[in-house]
Design a protein around this motif. Structure first.
Motif, PDB file in Angstrom:
ATOM      1  N   GLN A 177       0.832  -1.200   0.000  1.00 51.58           N
ATOM      2  CA  GLN A 177       0.000   0.000   0.000  1.00 51.58           C
ATOM      3  C   GLN A 177       0.866   1.249   0.000  1.00 51.58           C
ATOM      4  OE1 GLN A 177      -3.753   0.013   2.227  1.00 51.58           O
ATOM      5  NE2 GLN A 177      -3.003   1.799   3.337  1.00 51.58           N
ATOM      6  N   LYS A 178       2.025   1.166   0.632  1.00 49.28           N
ATOM      7  CA  LYS A 178       2.951   2.307   0.662  1.00 49.28           C
ATOM      8  C   LYS A 178       3.391   2.687  -0.748  1.00 49.28           C
ATOM      9  CE  LYS A 178       7.516   3.684   2.366  1.00 49.28           C
ATOM     10  NZ  LYS A 178       8.727   3.250   3.106  1.00 49.28           N
ATOM     11  N   GLN A 179       3.665   1.679  -1.594  1.00 51.84           N
ATOM     12  CA  GLN A 179       4.098   1.955  -2.967  1.00 51.84           C
ATOM     13  C   GLN A 179       2.961   2.564  -3.781  1.00 51.84           C
ATOM     14  OE1 GLN A 179       7.147   1.911  -3.793  1.00 51.84           O
ATOM     15  NE2 GLN A 179       7.864   0.862  -1.939  1.00 51.84           N
ATOM     16  N   GLY A 185       0.600   9.964  -4.761  1.00 53.20           N
ATOM     17  CA  GLY A 185       0.904  11.235  -4.116  1.00 53.20           C
ATOM     18  C   GLY A 185       0.037  11.513  -2.903  1.00 53.20           C
ATOM     19  N   ILE A 186      -0.370  10.433  -2.215  1.00 54.14           N
ATOM     20  CA  ILE A 186      -1.198  10.576  -1.014  1.00 54.14           C
ATOM     21  C   ILE A 186      -0.614   9.699   0.087  1.00 54.14           C
ATOM     22  CG2 ILE A 186      -3.292  11.108  -2.314  1.00 54.14           C
ATOM     23  CD1 ILE A 186      -4.149   8.222  -2.007  1.00 54.14           C
ATOM     24  N   THR A 187      -1.165   9.810   1.285  1.00 52.27           N
ATOM     25  CA  THR A 187      -0.693   8.976   2.394  1.00 52.27           C
ATOM     26  C   THR A 187      -1.386   7.612   2.347  1.00 52.27           C
ATOM     27  OG1 THR A 187      -2.432   9.672   3.924  1.00 52.27           O
ATOM     28  CG2 THR A 187      -0.416  11.036   3.822  1.00 52.27           C
ATOM     29  N   PRO A 188      -0.770   6.581   2.927  1.00 55.13           N
ATOM     30  CA  PRO A 188      -1.433   5.274   3.000  1.00 55.13           C
ATOM     31  C   PRO A 188      -2.782   5.334   3.719  1.00 55.13           C
ATOM     32  CG  PRO A 188       0.906   5.040   3.473  1.00 55.13           C
ATOM     33  CD  PRO A 188       0.627   6.516   3.408  1.00 55.13           C
ATOM     34  N   MET A 193      -8.858   5.195   3.059  1.00 56.71           N
ATOM     35  CA  MET A 193     -10.160   5.869   3.071  1.00 56.71           C
ATOM     36  C   MET A 193     -10.814   5.799   1.692  1.00 56.71           C
ATOM     37  SD  MET A 193      -9.153   9.232   5.344  1.00 56.71           S
ATOM     38  CE  MET A 193     -10.698  10.063   4.946  1.00 56.71           C
ATOM     39  N   ILE A 194     -10.020   6.000   0.645  1.00 53.71           N
ATOM     40  CA  ILE A 194     -10.554   5.944  -0.722  1.00 53.71           C
ATOM     41  C   ILE A 194     -11.055   4.540  -1.029  1.00 53.71           C
ATOM     42  CG2 ILE A 194      -9.927   6.059  -3.163  1.00 53.71           C
ATOM     43  CD1 ILE A 194      -7.968   8.305  -2.437  1.00 53.71           C
ATOM     44  N   ARG A 195     -10.279   3.534  -0.635  1.00 54.07           N
ATOM     45  CA  ARG A 195     -10.695   2.150  -0.878  1.00 54.07           C
ATOM     46  C   ARG A 195     -12.010   1.822  -0.176  1.00 54.07           C
ATOM     47  NH1 ARG A 195      -4.825  -0.758   0.074  1.00 54.07           N
ATOM     48  NH2 ARG A 195      -4.118  -0.834  -2.088  1.00 54.07           N
TER      49      ARG A 195
END
Length: 201
Positions: A177-179, A185-188, A193-195
């Protein structure tokens, strides 16, 4: 770094990739293959470091590479992921033989085929149609880069994530998820939250 002789290497995928754009006779294919170097990279091994000169064009047979930069705080920013049947490299460094802007490393154990700039020039001289192939390759890379810039400027994080899923089917299951968040260009945390939001639709 490990190099193997030609009989141990399967060249079908790279020849299929080339033949989507130009049609090769057998002797032309054989000459092209004779110029390729086979390499295996372990996970986390570098293909290229920032500041080095990119001396080879690289085709991914199997695995995943990431092309990225780092900022002054050491944070990594993924520009693209390279997966099976993709060509990767620092094209500006390769063409001009000047220091690379990007780092390229393996997110998985990865198998690649490479051609040096010198051998590419030999290929152009003997099989002229390869000039068209690599011109198309560079044009596509430039168009993809422009599209990536436009997305970063105009797309919401959710739109960028949806485009990532479309561009890299199944890759999300292969990398951290970090990659993915670095690419977007967002935080994990924001990615999670998007998922959750998309799963709830």
């Amino acid at each position: 770094m490990k190099f193997y002789t030609m009989p141990e290497v399967n060249f079908n995928s790279i020849l299929e990739n080339v033949n989507r754009h130009i049609k090769l006779e057998k002797e032309e294919s054989d000459f092209f293959i004779s110029l390729l170097q086979h390499r295996l990279l372990n996970r986390k091994e570098f293909l290229l470091r920032q500041g080095e000169i990119c001396r080879k064009e690289t085709f991914i047979v199997k695995g995943c590479l990431r092309v990225y930069t780092t900022d002054e705080n050491g944070a990594e920013h993924v520009v693209i992921f390279g997966v099976e049947n993709w060509w990767v490299g620092d094209f500006a460094s390769f063409i001009t033989q000047t220091p690379a802007t990007y780092y390229i490393d393996a997110l998985e154990d990865t198998e690649v085929l490479q051609i040096t700039k010198e051998d590419l020039e030999r290929l152009y001289e003997k099989v002229h149609k390869f000039e068209r192939f690599f011109r198309l390759l560079l044009q596509n890379a430039y168009a993809a880069q422009q599209n990536r810039i436009n997305q970063n400027l105009a797309f919401t994080a959710e739109q960028r994530y949806l485009d990532f899923i479309k561009k890299y089917p199944q890759l999300e299951q292969r990398i951290s998820q970090k990659q993915v968040s670095s690419y977007l260009g967002i935080t994990p945390v924001f990615l999670s939250m998007i998922r959750r939001k998309l799963m709830g639709k």
